[in-house]
Design an enzyme around this catalytic site. Sequence first.
Site, PDB file in Angstrom:
ATOM      1  N   ARG A   1       1.701 -10.025  -1.254  1.00  0.00           N
ATOM      2  CA  ARG A   1       1.863  -8.918  -2.196  1.00  0.00           C
ATOM      3  C   ARG A   1       2.920  -7.911  -1.757  1.00  0.00           C
ATOM      4  O   ARG A   1       3.373  -7.102  -2.553  1.00  0.00           O
ATOM      5  CB  ARG A   1       0.513  -8.208  -2.407  1.00  0.00           C
ATOM      6  CG  ARG A   1      -0.048  -7.607  -1.152  1.00  0.00           C
ATOM      7  CD  ARG A   1      -1.492  -7.171  -1.325  1.00  0.00           C
ATOM      8  NE  ARG A   1      -1.621  -5.794  -1.760  1.00  0.00           N
ATOM      9  CZ  ARG A   1      -2.781  -5.138  -1.804  1.00  0.00           C
ATOM     10  NH1 ARG A   1      -3.912  -5.754  -1.473  1.00  0.00           N
ATOM     11  NH2 ARG A   1      -2.837  -3.901  -2.193  1.00  0.00           N
TER      12      ARG A   1
ATOM     13  N   CYS B   1     -10.311  -2.411 -10.007  1.00  0.00           N
ATOM     14  CA  CYS B   1      -9.695  -1.290  -9.294  1.00  0.00           C
ATOM     15  C   CYS B   1      -8.335  -1.640  -8.720  1.00  0.00           C
ATOM     16  O   CYS B   1      -7.727  -0.845  -8.021  1.00  0.00           O
ATOM     17  CB  CYS B   1     -10.629  -0.783  -8.195  1.00  0.00           C
ATOM     18  SG  CYS B   1     -10.935  -1.997  -6.916  1.00  0.00           S
TER      19      CYS B   1
ATOM     20  N   GLU C   1     -11.946 -10.131  -4.797  1.00  0.00           N
ATOM     21  CA  GLU C   1     -10.489 -10.127  -4.605  1.00  0.00           C
ATOM     22  C   GLU C   1     -10.022 -11.375  -3.863  1.00  0.00           C
ATOM     23  O   GLU C   1      -8.856 -11.515  -3.544  1.00  0.00           O
ATOM     24  CB  GLU C   1     -10.050  -8.855  -3.889  1.00  0.00           C
ATOM     25  CG  GLU C   1     -10.809  -8.525  -2.627  1.00  0.00           C
ATOM     26  CD  GLU C   1     -10.395  -7.173  -2.023  1.00  0.00           C
ATOM     27  OE1 GLU C   1      -9.346  -6.619  -2.395  1.00  0.00           O
ATOM     28  OE2 GLU C   1     -11.139  -6.695  -1.137  1.00  0.00           O
TER      29      GLU C   1
ATOM     30  N   ARG D   1     -10.357   4.481  -0.842  1.00  0.00           N
ATOM     31  CA  ARG D   1      -9.907   3.574   0.227  1.00  0.00           C
ATOM     32  C   ARG D   1     -10.046   4.312   1.565  1.00  0.00           C
ATOM     33  O   ARG D   1      -9.122   5.001   1.988  1.00  0.00           O
ATOM     34  CB  ARG D   1      -8.441   3.193   0.028  1.00  0.00           C
ATOM     35  CG  ARG D   1      -8.147   2.279  -1.146  1.00  0.00           C
ATOM     36  CD  ARG D   1      -6.658   1.953  -1.177  1.00  0.00           C
ATOM     37  NE  ARG D   1      -6.342   0.828  -2.023  1.00  0.00           N
ATOM     38  CZ  ARG D   1      -5.861   0.933  -3.263  1.00  0.00           C
ATOM     39  NH1 ARG D   1      -5.657   2.108  -3.796  1.00  0.00           N
ATOM     40  NH2 ARG D   1      -5.580  -0.157  -3.966  1.00  0.00           N
TER      41      ARG D   1
ATOM     42  N   ARG E   1     -15.425   2.615  -0.621  1.00  0.00           N
ATOM     43  CA  ARG E   1     -15.236   1.268  -0.078  1.00  0.00           C
ATOM     44  C   ARG E   1     -15.225   1.361   1.440  1.00  0.00           C
ATOM     45  O   ARG E   1     -14.534   2.211   2.002  1.00  0.00           O
ATOM     46  CB  ARG E   1     -13.919   0.685  -0.579  1.00  0.00           C
ATOM     47  CG  ARG E   1     -13.722  -0.746  -0.087  1.00  0.00           C
ATOM     48  CD  ARG E   1     -12.477  -1.354  -0.642  1.00  0.00           C
ATOM     49  NE  ARG E   1     -11.286  -0.810  -0.034  1.00  0.00           N
ATOM     50  CZ  ARG E   1     -10.047  -1.174  -0.373  1.00  0.00           C
ATOM     51  NH1 ARG E   1      -9.864  -2.042  -1.346  1.00  0.00           N
ATOM     52  NH2 ARG E   1      -9.000  -0.663   0.228  1.00  0.00           N
TER      53      ARG E   1
ATOM     54  N   HIS F   1       0.801  -1.229   0.000  1.00  0.00           N
ATOM     55  CA  HIS F   1       0.000   0.000   0.000  1.00  0.00           C
ATOM     56  C   HIS F   1       0.826   1.268   0.000  1.00  0.00           C
ATOM     57  O   HIS F   1       0.392   2.300  -0.502  1.00  0.00           O
ATOM     58  CB  HIS F   1      -1.016  -0.036   1.143  1.00  0.00           C
ATOM     59  CG  HIS F   1      -2.175  -0.912   0.802  1.00  0.00           C
ATOM     60  ND1 HIS F   1      -2.258  -2.217   1.216  1.00  0.00           N
ATOM     61  CD2 HIS F   1      -3.238  -0.697   0.006  1.00  0.00           C
ATOM     62  CE1 HIS F   1      -3.338  -2.760   0.700  1.00  0.00           C
ATOM     63  NE2 HIS F   1      -3.962  -1.862  -0.025  1.00  0.00           N
TER      64      HIS F   1
ATOM     65  N   ASN G   1      -5.061  -6.790  -6.907  1.00  0.00           N
ATOM     66  CA  ASN G   1      -3.889  -6.886  -6.010  1.00  0.00           C
ATOM     67  C   ASN G   1      -4.047  -8.068  -5.064  1.00  0.00           C
ATOM     68  O   ASN G   1      -3.139  -8.878  -4.882  1.00  0.00           O
ATOM     69  CB  ASN G   1      -3.736  -5.615  -5.169  1.00  0.00           C
ATOM     70  CG  ASN G   1      -3.675  -4.379  -6.023  1.00  0.00           C
ATOM     71  OD1 ASN G   1      -3.319  -4.461  -7.188  1.00  0.00           O
ATOM     72  ND2 ASN G   1      -4.029  -3.242  -5.460  1.00  0.00           N
ATOM     73  N   ASP G   2      -5.212  -8.131  -4.454  1.00  0.00           N
ATOM     74  CA  ASP G   2      -5.443  -9.241  -3.531  1.00  0.00           C
ATOM     75  C   ASP G   2      -5.790 -10.524  -4.276  1.00  0.00           C
ATOM     76  O   ASP G   2      -5.415 -11.606  -3.845  1.00  0.00           O
ATOM     77  CB  ASP G   2      -6.558  -8.881  -2.536  1.00  0.00           C
ATOM     78  CG  ASP G   2      -6.016  -8.013  -1.414  1.00  0.00           C
ATOM     79  OD1 ASP G   2      -4.931  -8.330  -0.892  1.00  0.00           O
ATOM     80  OD2 ASP G   2      -6.659  -7.002  -1.078  1.00  0.00           O
TER      81      ASP G   2
HETATM   82  C1  PEP Z   1      -7.037  -4.801  -4.529  1.00  0.00           C
HETATM   83  O1  PEP Z   1      -6.863  -5.688  -3.691  1.00  0.00           O
HETATM   84  O2  PEP Z   1      -6.778  -4.943  -5.730  1.00  0.00           O
HETATM   85  C2  PEP Z   1      -7.552  -3.483  -4.112  1.00  0.00           C
HETATM   86  C3  PEP Z   1      -7.886  -2.573  -4.991  1.00  0.00           C
HETATM   87  O3  PEP Z   1      -7.634  -3.219  -2.786  1.00  0.00           O
HETATM   88  P1  PEP Z   1      -6.370  -2.881  -1.849  1.00  0.00           P
HETATM   89  O4  PEP Z   1      -5.180  -2.654  -2.742  1.00  0.00           O
HETATM   90  O5  PEP Z   1      -6.722  -1.669  -1.067  1.00  0.00           O
HETATM   91  O6  PEP Z   1      -6.246  -4.101  -1.022  1.00  0.00           O
HETATM   92 MG    MG Z   2      -7.727  -5.473  -1.753  1.00  0.00          MG
END
Ligand code: PEP
Ligand code: MG
Length: 589
Positions: free
Chosen positions: A475, A512, A441, A306, A342, A199, A464-465
């Site tokens: 990650r 996203c 995710e 977020r 979110r 993040h 991402n997740d």
């Molecule tokens: C994701 O997991 O792709 C996402 C957009 O949420 P975050 O990166 O905040 O976990």
């Molecule tokens: Mg996520």
Amino acid sequence: MTALHDDMTHEVVLVGIGVSPGIAEGPVCLSTNVFDVPGEERVEEEELAGQLERFHAALGETKRQLGALRDRVAQEAGTDDAFIFDAHQLMLEDRSLIEEVERLMRKVPQKAEGAFYKVMSRYMDGMRRMDDEYLRERVADIDDVARRVVRVLRGHADAAAHDQPHILLALDISPSDTAVMDRTRVLGFASESGSHTSHSTIMARSMAIPAVVGLPDITARFHQGQPALLDGYRGLLIVNPTEETLENYRVVKRRKAALDRHLHEMIDLPAVTPDGQSLVLSANIEFANEVDGICAHGAHGVGLYRTEFFYIGRQDLPTEDEQAANYARVAAGCGPEGVIIRTLDIGGDKLHHLHHGLAESNPFLGWRGIRVSLSRHELFKTQLRAILRAGATGKVRLLFPMISCLEEITAARALVAECKDELRSEGRAFDENIEIGAMIEIPSAALIADVLAPEVDFFSIGTNDLIQYTIAVDRGNELVASLYQPFHPGIIRLMRMVADASERAGIWTGVCGEMAGEVLTTPLMVGLGFRELSMSAVQLPQVKFAVRRLPADQCRELVEEALRSRDAAHVMALCRDMAVQYYPELVAT
Ligand code: PEP
Ligand code: MG
């Protein structure tokens, strides 16, 4: 000896992972998290007076720095946040503490930094043993001040460096470090650990701070003030750059600036492929004030707000009114396209004091996202009520993170209904018909997308997740970064399942995660037929450029071939070939 000497004078080029594009040039500054504890360094009796003088001068200089910091924070964040620096200054005026250090130095003539830190450490050890949690928590404050004094003693340039524009070198940079980063001073950052989707690097991209991670040993190898260049495009940290290197980079910067100007000329054009497939390109934000800048990049609203950063970096919880005002401000800044808010996705690498006392061995697999919200109804309902209320002032959609099963959607929706009933009976304005979406995710959610689709108005795929959980690769862990494969055929198959399920149920799907903002993956995004792509605003002009060049029918064929592919390398090669064919300007060949 020679290697060390070379590091001081010769150009050193280190290759890491470029996680936020851009080029920064400036002196190196070691993060305050990197701290060498001073030991006892004896001096001759006759040097004692000089050491005592240094000690008092350092206390004075540290107080001056703290005063300057307090004024800056008061100006930027308000007096409540600045108050802490007054407390820090007072600590340095404590007579008994000063006398104890002097006594120790007289007893065993030694350098001031070792004596001072030893006395402070004794205090801190005493406090750590106390029952009072508040006092225990103050240890971090004391340590902060103690380190500041030691840094001043080690050389004024050392401590002052943080106030000058610099390239920050750190072991690790947390999301909260990034949140408080001062863009005018931190020209770029390089860290030993981290990854493309941790993040802190996602935020670096939003804040347009060039960043490179995965550079082992940098904090031990380099020194405060060494000249450096950071290349966030290619993932390079260059310390002591030669004049030739600097000149080459000036050329690269000019070329990038020309490309940026060209991309920005298109910001008002629609994101539509030559054969007529339209996409909505929107922005991901972490802070409400970012909304002011997204239109300049051509974003159509906010596709992911977020909200956890509203909770991080503070001890109290934001009230309903405070949140409602914040969300309404974002909605107002988005215009008719609106904002997708979110709900809290605390946990994983975004820890908060809500987690105190709960050391989880696998935080990403633990108490995170909707799981926290569903077990803390009051916390969740406060946020839901605020979002519903903001919906009466502008276009707002609601999105639940970390959905793994149907029951979570059912439970969350029941709480939304409860909040609506309450607001109705209180006579407060809110959006009765707020659209509700689920983040996809977690692989289990993707696999039952057909079951979930009828229960929501839209899906938002968090790649991402989804990648992290599907491939079982943390990650944020640079050791396994090479396994983190957005092009893995398994990921494409899951995304296809989600796209198909949403189409059958008549709902729309957006993406996203970071994949939405990468021009190499744009052919896949177009071919899978996603309606919306949400990304860091700075990435948006490039993605729009790519979309406007890509024939959708060929992208669909590419997806079919990707689904038949055996490995990520093949899928990536397919995408790269297409990118090189249609927008070579954007991809390094
Ligand atoms: C994701 O997991 O792709 C996402 C957009 O949420 P975050 O990166 O905040 O976990
Ligand atoms: Mg996520």
